[in-house]
Design an enzyme around this catalytic site. Sequence first.
Site, PDB file in Angstrom:
ATOM      1  CB  THR A 190      -3.826-121.404-100.584  1.00  0.00           C
ATOM      2  OG1 THR A 190      -3.275-121.191 -99.265  1.00  0.00           O
ATOM      3  CG2 THR A 190      -2.863-121.601-101.536  1.00  0.00           C
ATOM      4  CD  GLU A 237       1.047-128.133 -99.667  1.00  0.00           C
ATOM      5  OE1 GLU A 237       1.319-126.826-100.225  1.00  0.00           O
ATOM      6  OE2 GLU A 237       0.387-128.421 -98.686  1.00  0.00           O
TER       7      GLU A 237
END
Length: 332
Positions: free
Chosen positions: A207, A154
């Site tokens: 994101t 991530e």
Amino acid sequence: MENNIEEVKKPTVLAPPSGGGGGLSSVAVFAPATVANVVCGFDVLGFAVNEPGDEVIMRLTNKPGITISKITGDDGRLPLDPAKNTVSVSVQHYLKSVDRLDIGLDIELHKKMPIGSGLGSSSASTVAGLYAIKTLLGDESDPAKLLPFAMKGEEMACGHGHADNVAPALLGGFVLIRSYEPLDVVRLPHPAGLYCAIVFPDVDVPTREARQIIRNKIFMKDAVTQWGNIAGLVSGLFMQDIDLIGRSMTDILVEPVRSMLIPDFYKMREIAMGMGAVSFGISGSGPSVFAFTRDEETAKLITQKLQQHLTSIKIGSNIYVSTINDQGPRVI
């Protein structure tokens, strides 16, 4: 449904698997999409759904090191370079921790979900890869110990190693990240009859950019309101109180900013709530939106109506209906 929570304390370093492997030469794993934040729980709440998700096929090879031989479903957007792909990077961190850098791996990644959807696309891929190598090596330890390695993926994908996607993808169910330092993850119960209606509008909301527009400072009164909503949502999950869950899912910190990136967000919420949704909000950083409902039929009707509305303003979309996925990754 689970009656008790599972607490996962800060993971310890894994020992090398006994015997050197699990007796398999290849494995295919599916890992699910996830809804992060769950409206009011920015970076600390998330849950897994049954679809969509990603698949990883992993094979042992004779040459030490990791190669990525194929990626499908990504329109050429993801790197084959193992030093730049979240799946291989996280697997490499795992192999180092178990002292198995001597083995060779070939990876195929099959994207079965949209990239940049706000549904944990990178998380699903990363978790599938980690679960695959765990299976290949015959590692029977708690899957939760893979979480720090998934968070490395991530960190590469969006610049921030948050766990609200990878934790539910890995553990299944509804998950609370109580603390990051030390890492403390709690699996929450949830009503068995809770359905999730998901709509992914075909618009681009990266994101990294979605995180950058969030305010760095907030008023104390807003923080107090948000704390109350998070506590109410968690209480509603434990009490199986869908009404309490619904009225607690209000976000006054992040949603007002991120909603500007999603076409007709408030119109879609009006439509969903008018059709009987329990709640409505943004999935992760968006642009996907989701609604909780009390039954599958209402969830299907809401996704169809929202898709029709997006079509009317010339925006394509994908729709999904799911219960909360308590299983997490699985060998296929």
